[in-house]
Enzyme design. Sequence first.
Site, mmCIF file in Angstrom:
data_model
loop_
_atom_site.group_PDB
_atom_site.id
_atom_site.type_symbol
_atom_site.label_atom_id
_atom_site.label_comp_id
_atom_site.label_asym_id
_atom_site.label_seq_id
_atom_site.Cartn_x
_atom_site.Cartn_y
_atom_site.Cartn_z
ATOM 1 N N GLU A 154 -45.885 -36.878 12.972
ATOM 2 C CA GLU A 154 -44.892 -35.795 12.937
ATOM 3 C C GLU A 154 -43.553 -36.381 12.562
ATOM 4 O O GLU A 154 -43.366 -37.606 12.642
ATOM 5 C CB GLU A 154 -44.811 -35.094 14.292
ATOM 6 C CG GLU A 154 -44.321 -35.962 15.440
ATOM 7 C CD GLU A 154 -42.807 -36.096 15.536
ATOM 8 O OE1 GLU A 154 -42.082 -35.184 15.091
ATOM 9 O OE2 GLU A 154 -42.351 -37.131 16.047
ATOM 10 N N HIS B 98 -41.166 -32.141 17.356
ATOM 11 C CA HIS B 98 -39.826 -31.566 17.348
ATOM 12 C C HIS B 98 -39.967 -30.047 17.269
ATOM 13 O O HIS B 98 -41.059 -29.525 17.138
ATOM 14 C CB HIS B 98 -39.002 -32.085 16.174
ATOM 15 C CG HIS B 98 -38.660 -33.543 16.267
ATOM 16 N ND1 HIS B 98 -39.539 -34.534 15.880
ATOM 17 C CD2 HIS B 98 -37.551 -34.187 16.714
ATOM 18 C CE1 HIS B 98 -38.979 -35.721 16.074
ATOM 19 N NE2 HIS B 98 -37.772 -35.537 16.579
ATOM 20 N N SER C 288 -40.173 -38.831 19.595
ATOM 21 C CA SER C 288 -39.279 -39.171 18.497
ATOM 22 C C SER C 288 -39.085 -40.690 18.431
ATOM 23 O O SER C 288 -40.053 -41.427 18.287
ATOM 24 C CB SER C 288 -37.955 -38.414 18.643
ATOM 25 O OG SER C 288 -37.227 -38.432 17.444
#
Length: 316
Positions: A221, A283, A123
């Site tokens: 992503e 995620h 992330s």
Amino acid sequence: MRGGAGGVASVTVPEAPRRLRPGDTVALVAPAGPVDPVRLERGGAVLEELGLRVVHGASVRAREGYLAGPDAARAADLQEAWCDPEVAAVICARGGYGTTRLLGLLDWDAMAAAGPKILLGSSDITALHRAFADRLGLATLFGPMPACATISDPGGPEPVTFAHLRQALFEGGTPAPITGDRVVVPGRAEGRLTGGNLALLAALCGTPYAMRGEGRIVLLEDVTEEPYRIDRMVTQLLQAGCLDGAAGIVLGSWVDCGDPLPVLAERLAPLGVPVLAGLPVGHGSPQLSMWLETNVAIVTESCSVAGAIRDSDAAT
């Protein structure tokens, strides 16, 4: 600490760190958002059950608004853990926001002198993956973090996530190929893996840490982004030249992003390289692990990506 605003060294062959052995010390740090202390303890206990000794950065439980403490404290924790010769891996507790604010506060010379070790996170930690690749020339592990749901939920870690992480982290492990659910553009491709979270890659455009996709397999992503925002960020990567010459694209999870695949296909298919979608990376659950800056292969016949750090590649 010395700022890192100068030019980024060009590194052609990334170095693979030694993978973990039981008894190794790992340090938990919080370079981004504030950490839930209950989840931190649960995640640390999971690592200890693997036979690891877990230590914590001094500010890992700090909170300053949407950050895990002041920038200087978060940067100091990261650098001290990295430069500690007893620490074999630096594991980021969670993402959120704030990692990009640290890149100019780290003493990259001191961190390079500390030698290779493992960096684990995902992330917002994409900013560190990019910086460590360019400034330290290291392969790093994009995967689940100990204070996040797949590792620290009350019922224990999500089994598929945990098994894959263990195989990626420890010596002798061989992570299974990661399979997607859709071939956007067929073909085969090989190259070093780069990329990560789309929002962070877009935010790094125009900085010394911008992604360069030439000859690479690019991972993208994200989470909680509407398709039009994904369109805007992919367009930014395209217009900045970050995807020029890419060998292939692998699309991870898009949790709470509506249906972004039509716009992703529209923007990426014209590159004329293999594109896979639906990989459980980034995620959501399960959340599998990928070693960035290592060689991988896209095989669209099996809709999979194969490749892993090898013990023979690792520093001794």
